[in-house]
Write an enzyme that holds these catalytic residues in place. Structure first.
Site: not given
Ligand SMILES: [Mg+2]
Length: 440
Positions: A11, A105-106
């Site tokens: 993350d 973003d993960e």
């Protein structure tokens, strides 16, 4: 649950704000808030310097401004975020063939097949992400299951790595609040609290029947399993994060193209309505067709950007319908089911954010000679936007209003740069693409 900590969850740390600080040297080490900067906007991401003042994601911008009036308030630059995300995801694909991206973003990666110890892979990956993105940091969790890996990366923040070995899962989970478990929202937490259950340990120790009575069958069993660290879910490379769809089975098989198109329109409108209600938008529109002989077709179209509008979804679904030729459906005896879905959803794509940006755009006066909006959108000078000046070069919009726009001339590879103000219709000033990283 796996026998070793080989599921990785990555993350990026305060992603949008971190990209802004990377590209805008004068903002490094300072509070930065990215979100809808208009009156009704919400915070998408706050930098750690802004979080110190109590600014949080999903808070209204008005509240954020009360708590941290000196932060830089910037509109999102999705093109720059997408490019950074692409670089990070390709670094992940280098360490495993099994990667499941869950948001911009993960992502999860399954390291079961790797020869190198997972901890070494995770350390190298974090270094690679920082190097390849020009300074962004990622927090990583390694654990025997997805849910624990995600909690571990959260606990490692910012810029950290946490490894939870199988024997340590209980000790790691037990003291966490029940809200740490995915799927425990405020309503479920309140219901659990009314029965004296506040920690994961207390939830895990609950009697199964009591949990089902309190939370319902599916939800109760699912939450108990997660609280007990019992999570076998695989990392699913082809699974979309979420999807919203609607389908209809017809009593009489459809054989009239006009009727098929009308049904597709209704389904598209239904899906668009649901997306907007949930504050979601997605890139991929899928059309599902079942014929009278129970054979079927599924086709999809991916937009370059997330959409949530009825028009865009209808257009894509109609185009997909037109690709199924008459011969196909007539030979199969007509169409018995139609479905329209949107996937590749981005829940960071908040409708408030977009509304707010539109408000900001609306504040900018029309240029004297209005260009055709479709062909040549006029510059909107959103705060944070990339611009270029014929004489001074690349910079970003520091602020605008009252017929003026102030630009700071700096970029990811420069020292903090000077600020200059121009008339907002200065012909030497234009919008620009995100800056390239130095060394590329
Ligand atoms: Mg993040």
């Amino acid at each position: 649950m796996r026998a070793r900590a080989e599921i990785l969850h990555l993350d990026l740390d305060s992603f949008f704000a971190a990209v802004e600080q990377r590209d805008k040297p004068s903002l490094r080490g300072k509070p930065v808030v990215v979100g809808g900067v208009g009156g009704r906007g919400v915070v998408a991401t706050a930098s750690y310097e802004a979080r110190v003042f109590g600014v949080r994601s999903a808070m209204s911008i008005a509240e954020a401004r009360r708590r941290c009036p000196n932060a830089a308030y910037l509109s999102p630059r999705f093109a720059a975020y997408r490019e950074a995300s692409r670089v990070v995801m390709s670094a992940l694909h280098e360490v495993s063939a099994i990667v499941q991206q869950v948001s911009i973003d993960e992502a999860y990666a399954d390291l079961a097949a790797a020869d190198t110890p997972p901890t070494d892979i995770a350390k190298a990956l974090r270094r690679k992400v920082t190097q390849a993105t020009g300074g962004l940091t990622a927090s990583v969790g390694l654990a025997p299951s997805k849910s624990v890996a995600k909690l571990a990366s959260e606990a490692a923040k910012p810029d950290g790595l946490m490894v939870v070995e199988p024997d340590d899962v209980r000790a790691f989970l037990d003291p966490l609040p029940v809200t740490a478990i995915g799927g425990v929202g405020p309503a479920t937490a309140a219901r659990l609290a009314s029965h004296g259950i506040r920690t994961v340990a207390e939830l895990a120790a609950m009697d199964d029947d009591d949990a089902v009575r309190l939370l319902g069958s599916a939800h109760g069993h699912g939450l108990l399993a997660l609280a007990r660290g019992d999570d076998d879910r695989p990392v699913e490379p082809f699974r979309e994060a979420k999807s919203v769809s609607a389908e209809e089975t017809f009593d009489v098989d459809l054989r009239d193209p006009a009727r098929m198109a009308a049904e597709v329109d209704l389904l598209a409108a239904k899906v668009a309505g649901r997306l907007r209600k949930e504050g979601l938008a997605g890139r991929t529109v899928t059309l599902k067709v079942r014929f009278a002989d129970f054979t079927g077709r599924t086709r999809s179209y991916t937009h370059p950007q997330a959409v949530d509008g009825t028009a865009a979804i209808t257009r894509a679904a109609r185009r997909l319908l037109s690709e199924i030729d008459t011969l196909t459906w007539s030979t199969a005896g007509g169409i018995r089911l139609l479905g329209v879905g949107v996937s590749g959803l981005a829940d960071w794509f908040q409708p408030d954010l977009i509304t707010a940006d539109e408000e900001v755009a609306a504040d900018v006066p029309e240029p004297a000679q209005a260009p055709t909006p479709e062909l040549e959108p006029r510059p909107t000078w959103r705060p944070g936007a990339d611009v270029r000046h014929a004489e001074y070069g690349a910079g970003w919009v520091w602020g605008s209003g009252r017929g003026r726009v102030t630009v700071r001339f700096e970029g990811p590879g420069t020292p903090p740069g000077p600020v200059r103000t121009f008339a907002d219709d200065d012909p030497d000033l234009s919008t620009a693409d995100p800056p390239d990283l130095p060394g590329r």
